[in-house]
Structure formats: structure tokens, C-alpha cells
Design a protein around this motif. Structure first.
Motif, PDB file in Angstrom:
ATOM      1  N   ALA A  35       0.858  -1.187   0.000  1.00 15.83           N
ATOM      2  CA  ALA A  35       0.000   0.000   0.000  1.00 15.83           C
ATOM      3  C   ALA A  35       0.889   1.230   0.000  1.00 15.83           C
ATOM      4  CB  ALA A  35      -0.928   0.002   1.212  1.00 15.83           C
ATOM      5  N   THR A  92      -3.690   0.365  -3.035  1.00 12.53           N
ATOM      6  CA  THR A  92      -3.228  -0.956  -2.619  1.00 12.53           C
ATOM      7  C   THR A  92      -3.040  -1.857  -3.839  1.00 12.53           C
ATOM      8  OG1 THR A  92      -5.499  -1.766  -2.295  1.00 12.53           O
ATOM      9  CG2 THR A  92      -4.385  -0.760  -0.391  1.00 12.53           C
ATOM     10  N   ALA A 127       2.392  -0.069   3.981  1.00  9.93           N
ATOM     11  CA  ALA A 127       2.124  -1.461   4.353  1.00  9.93           C
ATOM     12  C   ALA A 127       2.736  -2.368   3.298  1.00  9.93           C
ATOM     13  CB  ALA A 127       0.630  -1.729   4.477  1.00  9.93           C
ATOM     14  N   THR A 207      -3.254  -2.927   6.954  1.00 11.29           N
ATOM     15  CA  THR A 207      -3.248  -1.632   6.264  1.00 11.29           C
ATOM     16  C   THR A 207      -3.924  -0.555   7.104  1.00 11.29           C
ATOM     17  OG1 THR A 207      -3.336  -2.765   4.134  1.00 11.29           O
ATOM     18  CG2 THR A 207      -3.917  -0.433   4.162  1.00 11.29           C
TER      19      THR A 207
END
Length: 434
Positions: A35, A92, A127, A207
Motif C-alpha cells: 500500500a 493498494t 504497508a 493496512t
């Protein structure tokens, strides 16, 4: 019922419900997830750059180009099935691949996201998750042996999920290659759709946990600033009881209030987003319906000890900021009341001085009026003496007797005329000629 009766957004809104389906995964398989978020003003970022970055990745594998107007993309890139989503603050990428690497959590499993491609991303990586999906052994001790080698024991969480359909293990630590790792063991009869939903919830959990904790750094910096402003605000309130000049207090209060309002504007979005992300994190944990696995730590226990304190810190500083803004507003009301009272006293004193000045002016006016009667009478007698001198000479009257007789009459006439003028001036509603 024809198309004319349909709302123009009806189909688009229904399609939005099905735009982001969870992947369908078998076991064994591997999921790599990243992400990216712009460091500043991510909400107003240029989303065209996100699509261009996605197009660089799809172009490497000859996959169909993404639609620049869409906020999601799904396609096959070689052995990997890629799913891309654009969110309010971040984007993402999830790539799933059948099978497991030769070495557990080998970074090569995420080779679809090359380092140079990640470094060229419009935002920064918030992330990065590797999830290994494998079949659940018949002996649970074998699972414990594996995860004992993969994860740190002090932060290890291992839970049954979805009525013991699967087991999830992880330690919420970042390995030397920058990946957070989770192991998912599923029973042989678990469907691919259910496996995909579990993996989706796991990566969303990480996330949104990362996104929510962005507010912690802001809360700490805000706390330091509030520690500086709070004594100043208290000193202003104390100064209002010590008869300090209102102008000086007002300037100080304006400075503190402006700073507090600026802090509120700067942090309101981040604190609101933190609360929303925290709710999503707890919702994803609840949706997993976890139960304890062989006495190991559960996700809720880990979050209660490691995550919730950070969220409480954010909330307490948000509450503290709101309280100080309200205190400054109340201090402003008190100071405004004090200024109004002081101004009323000044106005009362001014009115009293004006009354005294008007009284003096009235006395002066009466004095001047008396002098005016004398002066006008003097000139009137003088003019009349010139006018009546021939008549006095004709009748044999001495001029001095004539002047002596006219003087009282002239004074009375002038005095009467002055009274009439003053009366007419004191009655503005009446019309007439002087």
C-alpha cells in the motif's frame, strides 16, 4: 417500466457493490500486498499518477491497461493475479500466486513488485505484507513448531478463525526485507472464496492499523504544543482576576486562540481518519470470529495491549485540543464581558461630564444673553437718540431726558424679543418667523 424512470446513478451505485470482490484462493498459495500513500495532502493527490504507476506494472507483463476513470483494477499478470484499489488516502496492490516458495516467506514471492518500481511510486509504502496459505496439518503441534521458527515469540498471535475453519499466525513485526508476515492454515474442505475473504481481511487489518497509527505521531507533536499553550491560557484567565489591562489580555488571548484554531484545522482530518480506521481494524478482527488456538495470544489481546493505547493517546489529545479551544472561547466571552462593563462605566462617566459641560454652557448662555440684552439695548438707544433728536429739539426736550426715558423701554423690548427667540428655539415642532 422504461429507462426514463431509472435514476441516472442507479446502475453505477449497484455496480459499486460488486466492484471489489475478494480474491478466490486455493491452498497452498502466496499473497504479496503493498500500500502506498502520499506523505502530504493524500486526499487531494493527483490520482492520474497512481494509474500511471499501475500502468507501468501491467505494461511489464503485457496485461490490459487500466481505465484511468476507475478506482479498481483486476487482471492476470503472468502467474500472478493482481488486484489494485484506489482509496481516499492510499492505493493498494494485492498479487496472489499458486504455490509456496521453497523457503518460507522468501522475498522472491513478491518479485512482481520490483524494488525500482516501488521506489518510483507516487507515494511512500505504508504497508507491505506477505501471507502464506497452506493446508492445516492434522497435528496442531506441527503448526506450533513451524510458526515458532517464523515469528517472534513475545508478540506472536495465533488464533482459530471462522469457527475453526482456519488458523492465522503473525507477530506484527517487519522482517529484514521490509515485509510483515502472516501464516494462514486452512482445512482441506475450505472453499476458495472463504480463503480469499480471510486473506483480504488480514491485509486490510494491517493496512488500516498502519493508517490509523499515523495519527499517533501527530498526537505526540500536538501534545508538546499544547503543553506550551496551556500555561499561557491559564495565565490569561488568572490575569482577568488580577485587574490586568484588558487590551494586553486581549492581544495574548487572540494569539493563543489563533494558534489553537490553527492546530484544530491541521489535525481535524487526521484525527477523524484515525477514528475511522480504528473502527475498520476492530471490525475486521470481529469479522474473523477468532477463538484461542492452543493457549496462544489472540488478536484482540494483542491489540488491547499494543494498539489500543496508541489510539487512546490520539483520542485524549484530540479531546484536550477541543477542551482548550472551548476554554479559549469562554475566556474570550469573559474578557468581552469585562470590556463591555468597563466601556459602560467609561460611557457613564462621559455622560456625566457632558451633563456638567451642558450645565456650564447653559449658565454661560444665560450670562451671554444678559450681556447681549445690554449690548443690543445700548445700540438701540443710540440709534433711537439720533432718530428722535430733532423731535426732542422741536418740543424743547433735553436730549439726555429723551435717552433716559428710552433706555428702560429699549431694554424691556430687547429682553422680550430675546425671550421669544429662545422660546421658539426650544419648541422645534412649532413653525414661525422670528
Amino acid at each position: 417500466m422504461g429507462p426514463a424512470t431509472e435514476h441516472p446513478l442507479r446502475y453505477a451505485l449497484v455496480n459499486e457493490l460488486h466492484a471489489r470482490p475478494s480474491p478466490r484462493l486455493g491452498a497452498p498459495s502466496t499473497c504479496a500486498f503493498v500500500a502506498f500513500k502520499e506523505p502530504r495532502d493524500a486526499v487531494n493527490r493527483d490520482r492520474g499518477r497512481d494509474v500511471a504507476h499501475l500502468e507501468q506494472l501491467t505494461g511489464r507483463h503485457g496485461a490490459p491497461r487500466p481505465d484511468p476513470d476507475e478506482s479498481h483494477y483486476q487482471g492476470q499478470l503472468g502467474r500472478h493475479e493482481l488486484k489494485w484499489e484506489s482509496h481516499t488516502e492510499f492505493v493498494t496492490y494485492m498479487a496472489t500466486t499458486p504455490g509456496l516458495p521453497a523457503r518460507a516467506f522468501d522475498p522472491s514471492a513478491a518479485a512482481i513488485f520490483p524494488d525500482e518500481w516501488q521506489q518510483a511510486a507516487p507515494g511512500k509504502r505504508v504497508a507491505a505484507v506477505l501471507v502464506q496459505i497452506d493446508l492445516l496439518p492434522e497435528d496442531p503441534q506441527e503448526v506450533l513448531d513451524r510458526i515458532g521458527d517464523w515469528f517472534a515469540r513475545d508478540s506472536l498471535t495465533a488464533v482459530w478463525v471462522l469457527d475453526e475453519t482456519a488458523m492465522i499466525a503473525g507477530d506484527f513485526r517487519i522482517d529484514a526485507d521490509g515485509w510483515m508476515r502472516f501464516a494462514l492454515f486452512v482445512r482441506p474442505d475450505t472453499g476458495s472464496g472463504r480463503i480469499g475473504r480471510i486473506v483480504h481481511r488480514v491485509v486490510e487489518l494491517e493496512t488500516y492499523r498502519a493508517m490509523s497509527m499515523l495519527g499517533l505521531g501527530r498526537a505526540r507533536s500536538l501534545s508538546r504544543r499544547l503543553n506550551e499553550l496551556e500555561p499561557r491560557l491559564s495565565a490569561i484567565v488568572d490575569g482577568m482576576t488580577e485587574d490586568r489591562p484588558a487590551d494586553a489580555l486581549l492581544q495574548e488571548l487572540l494569539s493563543v486562540s489563533a494558534e489553537l484554531e490553527a492546530q484544530a484545522v491541521q489535525h481535524s482530518f487526521r484525527f477523524g481518519a484515525t477514528a475511522a480506521y480504528e473502527a475498520i481494524v476492530m471490525d475486521r478482527i470481529s469479522a474473523l470470529r477468532e477463538t484461542r488456538f492452543m493457549g496462544r495470544q489472540m488478536l484482540t489481546e494483542f491489540m488491547r495491549r499494543r494498539y489500543q493505547p496508541a489510539m487512546r493517546t490520539v483520542k485524549s489529545n484530540e479531546t484536550r485540543l477541543k477542551t482548550m479551544v472551548e476554554r479559549a472561547a469562554r475566556a474570550g466571552e469573559l474578557l468581552r464581558t469585562r470590556v463591555d462593563v468597563e466601556r459602560s462605566a467609561q460611557n457613564q462617566d462621559l455622560l456625566e461630564r457632558m451633563d456638567r459641560r451642558a450645565d456650564l454652557q447653559l449658565r454661560l448662555q444665560h450670562t451671554v444673553e444678559g450681556l447681549s440684552v445690554v449690548a443690543i439695548s445700548y445700540y438701540a438707544v443710540g440709534l433711537l437718540s439720533y432718530a428722535l433728536s430733532p423731535l426732542a429739539h422741536a418740543i424743547g426736550l433735553d436730549k439726555s431726558y429723551l435717552i433716559a426715558g428710552m433706555t428702560p423701554v429699549a431694554v424691556l423690548l430687547v429682553w422680550w424679543a430675546m425671550r421669544q427667540v429662545r422660546r421658539r428655539l426650544q419648541q422645534p415642532g412649532e413653525r414661525g418667523h422670528l
